[in-house]
Design an enzyme around this catalytic site. Sequence first.
Site, PDB file in Angstrom:
ATOM      1  N   ASP A  86      -8.220   3.189   4.133  1.00  0.00           N
ATOM      2  CA  ASP A  86      -7.745   3.770   2.623  1.00  0.00           C
ATOM      3  C   ASP A  86      -8.495   2.779   1.733  1.00  0.00           C
ATOM      4  O   ASP A  86      -8.138   2.440   0.683  1.00  0.00           O
ATOM      5  CB  ASP A  86      -6.289   2.650   2.817  1.00  0.00           C
ATOM      6  CG  ASP A  86      -6.449   1.106   2.992  1.00  0.00           C
ATOM      7  OD1 ASP A  86      -5.979   0.682   2.059  1.00  0.00           O
ATOM      8  OD2 ASP A  86      -6.690   0.758   4.295  1.00  0.00           O
ATOM      9  N   ASP A 146      -4.189   0.032   8.469  1.00  0.00           N
ATOM     10  CA  ASP A 146      -2.971  -0.219   7.297  1.00  0.00           C
ATOM     11  C   ASP A 146      -3.064   0.369   6.071  1.00  0.00           C
ATOM     12  O   ASP A 146      -4.678   0.832   5.811  1.00  0.00           O
ATOM     13  CB  ASP A 146      -3.241  -2.230   7.237  1.00  0.00           C
ATOM     14  CG  ASP A 146      -3.250  -3.240   8.804  1.00  0.00           C
ATOM     15  OD1 ASP A 146      -2.262  -2.554   9.280  1.00  0.00           O
ATOM     16  OD2 ASP A 146      -3.704  -4.021   9.069  1.00  0.00           O
ATOM     17  N   ASP A 195      -9.041   3.606  10.869  1.00  0.00           N
ATOM     18  CA  ASP A 195      -8.114   2.813   9.970  1.00  0.00           C
ATOM     19  C   ASP A 195      -6.965   2.679  10.191  1.00  0.00           C
ATOM     20  O   ASP A 195      -5.847   3.573  10.194  1.00  0.00           O
ATOM     21  CB  ASP A 195      -8.258   2.181   8.515  1.00  0.00           C
ATOM     22  CG  ASP A 195      -7.717   0.994   8.307  1.00  0.00           C
ATOM     23  OD1 ASP A 195      -8.066  -0.173   8.471  1.00  0.00           O
ATOM     24  OD2 ASP A 195      -7.110   1.132   7.226  1.00  0.00           O
TER      25      ASP A 195
END
Length: 231
Positions: free
Chosen positions: A190, A13, A11
């Site tokens: 996250d 961001d 991922d």
Amino acid sequence: MPVMMNLALFDLDHTLIPADSDYEWGCFAVRHGLVDATHFKLENERFYADYQAGRLDIHAYLRYALAPLARYSRAQLAAWHAQFMQEIITPLLRPAAFALIQRHQAAGDVCCIVTATNSFVTAPIARAFGINHLIAPEPATLNGDPTAAYTGEINGLPSYREGKIIRAEAWLQSLDKNWTSFKQSYFYSDSHNDIPLLEKVSTPIATNPDDKLRAHAQSKGWRILDLFKTS
């Protein structure tokens, strides 16, 4: 018998960078007058809150996020994005993230960023990290010409939640591969929104996880990586 490679998915961001690039682009657009400041700022914050809460309408969000791109030429947008990279993104590129990526690359792993943030925003960031493969929502262009002006619409399935699995599998198929082509498959994220893809790979790694993902990872015995604490 050939040695099987590994697959490393990331991922973007709050995983490889300690910020949300889509949100930051929206703030940049407001500061530089690309959009109406009051309306865009309120909507940007509302959609971001929805994303954090796991209730984002991804199609509504992408229509909102991509609409401003249709008002400007590709050359002008490229110039603004270069400024965005210099002012906002480059200071967010951390040595710990580069080291993580380079460990996988040095091992010969196939590396790919899989993000829900559109490719206009994220493709230059992926290049800055030295990652050649990117799965991201694709802004539509006039007549499907990749060099033509943006229409403000989305092309194909957004890579969001379960859509990340579908897009990842289509990408693997384009390489004549599937999940079983790899000895191990990693995914670093996250967000609790990425639990579907985290549960799909053989080695899920909750990276700088939000509270919901941290609790889920702990319950599953997944590895937790706090990437930015020492960088």
